[in-house]
Structures are given as structure tokens and as C-alpha cells.
Design a protein around this motif. Structure first.
Motif, short mmCIF file in Angstrom:
data_model
loop_
_atom_site.label_atom_id
_atom_site.label_comp_id
_atom_site.label_asym_id
_atom_site.label_seq_id
_atom_site.Cartn_x
_atom_site.Cartn_y
_atom_site.Cartn_z
N PHE A 1 -50.71 45.45 -59.90
CA PHE A 1 -51.89 45.61 -60.75
C PHE A 1 -52.94 44.54 -60.46
CE2 PHE A 1 -48.88 48.10 -63.35
CZ PHE A 1 -49.65 49.23 -63.57
N GLU A 2 -52.52 43.37 -60.09
CA GLU A 2 -53.49 42.33 -59.78
C GLU A 2 -54.14 42.58 -58.41
OE1 GLU A 2 -51.62 38.48 -60.29
OE2 GLU A 2 -52.39 38.39 -62.34
N GLY A 3 -53.35 43.04 -57.45
CA GLY A 3 -53.89 43.34 -56.13
C GLY A 3 -54.50 44.72 -56.02
N ARG A 4 -54.28 45.57 -57.05
CA ARG A 4 -54.81 46.93 -57.12
C ARG A 4 -54.37 47.75 -55.91
NH1 ARG A 4 -59.02 46.87 -60.87
NH2 ARG A 4 -59.91 48.78 -60.00
N CYS A 5 -53.08 47.63 -55.55
CA CYS A 5 -52.60 48.33 -54.35
C CYS A 5 -51.09 48.50 -54.42
CB CYS A 5 -52.97 47.55 -53.10
SG CYS A 5 -52.17 45.92 -53.00
N ARG A 6 -50.58 49.39 -53.52
CA ARG A 6 -49.14 49.52 -53.33
C ARG A 6 -48.65 48.40 -52.42
NH1 ARG A 6 -47.19 55.29 -53.80
NH2 ARG A 6 -49.01 56.59 -54.23
N ARG A 7 -47.40 48.00 -52.62
CA ARG A 7 -46.79 47.00 -51.75
C ARG A 7 -45.33 47.38 -51.51
NH1 ARG A 7 -47.41 40.99 -53.82
NH2 ARG A 7 -46.35 40.72 -51.83
N TRP A 8 -44.86 47.16 -50.28
CA TRP A 8 -43.44 47.29 -49.99
C TRP A 8 -42.85 45.89 -49.90
CZ3 TRP A 8 -39.87 50.95 -50.16
CH2 TRP A 8 -40.27 52.29 -50.13
N LEU A 9 -41.78 45.64 -50.61
CA LEU A 9 -41.10 44.36 -50.59
C LEU A 9 -39.77 44.50 -49.86
CD1 LEU A 9 -41.59 43.31 -54.34
CD2 LEU A 9 -43.06 42.74 -52.40
#
Length: 328
Positions: free
Chosen positions: A137-145
Motif C-alpha cells: 500500500f505504501e509503494g502502491r504496487c505488487r511485490r514478490w517476496l
């Protein structure tokens, strides 16, 4: 909206959104930007809820199970965060993707599993995951961890830290072994080790785990609870040795890092709490690790009993117990 939870605590959310698919991410982002934070709930099986939730609540109900690839050693399967955990375990076996059978009957959703790094009978989620997809939500994007970025520990992960508090789990990518070996290290599963080597199936391990859990643990639909309420404490070898001298029947498990894990249920039982009732809350009469709502309990009632248990264990054994569920 009344928020369902397995401890059956009265809780009303002023605003609740049912999340079903990625088409809702933009609207959720806008809501986050407006409010500054959101509360994410899966099966609400590992939380102690207050009477009122002022922040908007997102109820994860997304669905989807898809094989996305394979390596030489593993099948790779993406599972949506809203899938029921136990149903996913059953599905994995039906599709001949073994490896999760020791984790049968753990309540909750797939998306909640990495947050807690769920584990049972010698297997942790961290052993069976390749990565986790989140919405930042802070980066306004999807992320794969990656597994390393998830920082999995004993009932712990990066999702419990400040770094992960603004992430919402969307998908868990599992890496399940093509060449399967049963994990039968725990006493409840030892009878399967008496079988001829190579004849134990994943389904048989699953069936045994289900039978053991049904015998020991109360059904939340009958006796509301959040499963294991306390983590098994991990102490030094020196402290464990001193305790064994005083309590020869101490239940303990040596760990690879030279520490010792104790059975929290045994400690609580030795303090005389099994079956004990405090107000509307009680310690289960068959498994002292489980606190049950006998009817009409609030979060304060839960924490009152939990505090008494923790104090008694500390006084008798000098061991600090830590809650598994999150207190909201």
C-alpha cells in the motif's frame, strides 16, 4: 458489520470490504490513502478482536489454485490468499502434490499462513514456500517476496514487523516436492514409522494428523477458540538442564541451534490449569494449550485468563510464555 471470528468474540467493524480479486486493488488503495491503514482478516482464527474496529476491515475471500511451473525437484503452485487452508491441503493431495499433510486442519486462510509461518508435526510453511506476492500500500504496487525476504522464524515473519505492516498477501507460491519423504518425527506420528520403509503415503500421514487433532483439539464451531494460544517457549540448554533436574518429566525438544523448545501445554498443565475456568473463559480439559470461550467472553476476559496462565508458568518454571494470536 459483525466480524466473524473463531473465538466468537463480539466485534463490529464500522466498514468492511470483501476482497475477491485484483480488480478491487485500486479502490482498496484509495481507501488506504484516505484512512492511513486497513485491517486485513482471513479466517479470523488467530486474532483477539475488540468490541469495535474503527479502521476499515478487508475480509480476504479470493479464490484460485494454479500450477504455474516446476523445477527439477518441485511443483510450483500459486494459491490465492482467501482459500481455506485445510481445503487447500486436501486439494494438494488429490492432485498428487504432497508435502503439506503435516499441516492438516490448521484453521484459517492461505494468506494468513505466511504471516504466522504456521507449523505442526515437524513441518513449517517456510519449508514448502517459494515466494509470497503482496500488495504494497505504501509503494502502491505488487511485490514478490522470496523466502529469504519473508524472514520466516518460529511463528514469525517479516509480515509482523513495521516493514510488512502495510502489505496485504495476495498469493502464496508453494514449492512441493516431486520426490516426497514423510516427516514422522513427532510422537503422535511414530506409529507410522513401524510400517515398512517406503509404504507410508502422504494421505496416511494426513489422515493420522487429522485424527490426532480431532482427538486433542476442540472444534471452534462447538467450543470457540483460536487453536494453540501460546507458542512453545525456546530456552537455553543450561536453563533446560536446570529444569530437568527439578522436573524429570519435562517435555522438551532439542533444536539445531543448541537451544531447547519446551511444550507450553505441559507447562500449563503442571500449573493445574487444564479444565480451569475463569469467568466465561476456560483452559480446555484435553489440551492445556487451548483457551476456549464458554459463552459471552470479551477480549478482556480472554486476556485475563491468559495473564493468569502466563504468571503461573513464570512463577513455577521461570519461563515466559508468548501468545500466538494477535491482539487487535
Amino acid at each position: 458489520m459483525t466480524v466473524p471470528n473463531t473465538m466468537a468474540l463480539p466485534c463490529v467493524a464500522k466498514q468492511a470490504i470483501v476482497y475477491e480479486d485484483a480488480s478491487q486493488l485500486d479502490s482498496l488503495q484509495a481507501l488506504f490513502d484516505q484512512c492511513g491503514s486497513l485491517s486485513i482478516l482471513g479466517g479470523a482464527s488467530n486474532v483477539i478482536l475488540p468490541a469495535t474496529l474503527d479502521r476499515p476491515v478487508v475480509l480476504m475471500r479470493s479464490r484460485g489454485i494454479e500450477q504455474v511451473g516446476a523445477t527439477d525437484a518441485h511443483w510450483l503452485i500459486d494459491v490465492a490468499a482467501g482459500e481455506n487452508w485445510h481445503e487447500w491441503v486436501k486439494t494438494s493431495l488429490s492432485k498428487d502434490w504432497p508435502g503439506l499433510e503435516n499441516l492438516a486442519m490448521i484453521p484459517g486462510t492461505v494468506g494468513a499462513a505466511p504471516i504466522q509461518n504456521i507449523g505442526a508435526y515437524g513441518v513449517e510453511l517456510a519449508h514448502r514456500v517459494q515466494g509470497v506476492q503482496v500488495w504494497d500500500f505504501e509503494g502502491r504496487c505488487r511485490r514478490w517476496l522470496s523466502v529469504e525476504q519473508c524472514q520466516f522464524g518460529y511463528r514469525d515473519s517479516v509480515f509482523k514487523t513495521d516493514a510488512g505492516k502495510h502489505w496485504m498477501v495476495l498469493t502464496v507460491r508453494f514449492a512441493l516436492p516431486k520426490i516426497w519423504q514423510p516427516v514422522l518425527d513427532y510422537p503422535d506420528l511414530w506409529e507410522l514409522t513401524q510400517r515398512e520403509l517406503g509404504t507410508v503415503s502422504a494421505q496416511e500421514v494426513f489422515d493420522r494428523v487429522v485424527a490426532v487433532r480431532q482427538a486433542k483439539l476442540p472444534d471452534p464451531a462447538v467450543k470457540p477458540n483460536v487453536g494453540s494460544f501460546f507458542k512453545n517457549p525456546v530456552i537455553s540448554q543450561a536453563q533446560a538442564k536446570a529444569l530437568v533436574q527439578r522436573y524429570p518429566t519435562l517435555v522438551s525438544y532439542p533444536q539445531p541451534n543448541a537451544s531447547v523448545k519446551l511444550a507450553a501445554g505441559w507447562l500449563i498443565d503442571q500449573c493445574g490449569f487444564k479444565g480451569k475456568r475463569v469467568g466465561p473463559m476456560a483452559v480446555h480439559d484435553r489440551q492445556a494449550l487451548v483457551l476456549v470461550n464458554e459463552g459471552g467472553a470479551t477480549a478482556d476476559d480472554v486476556m485475563q485468563l491468559a495473564s493468569e496462565v502466563k504468571a503461573a508458568v513464570m512463577q513455577k518454571f521461570g519461563v515466559a510464555l508468548e501468545m500466538e494470536p494477535s491482539l487487535w
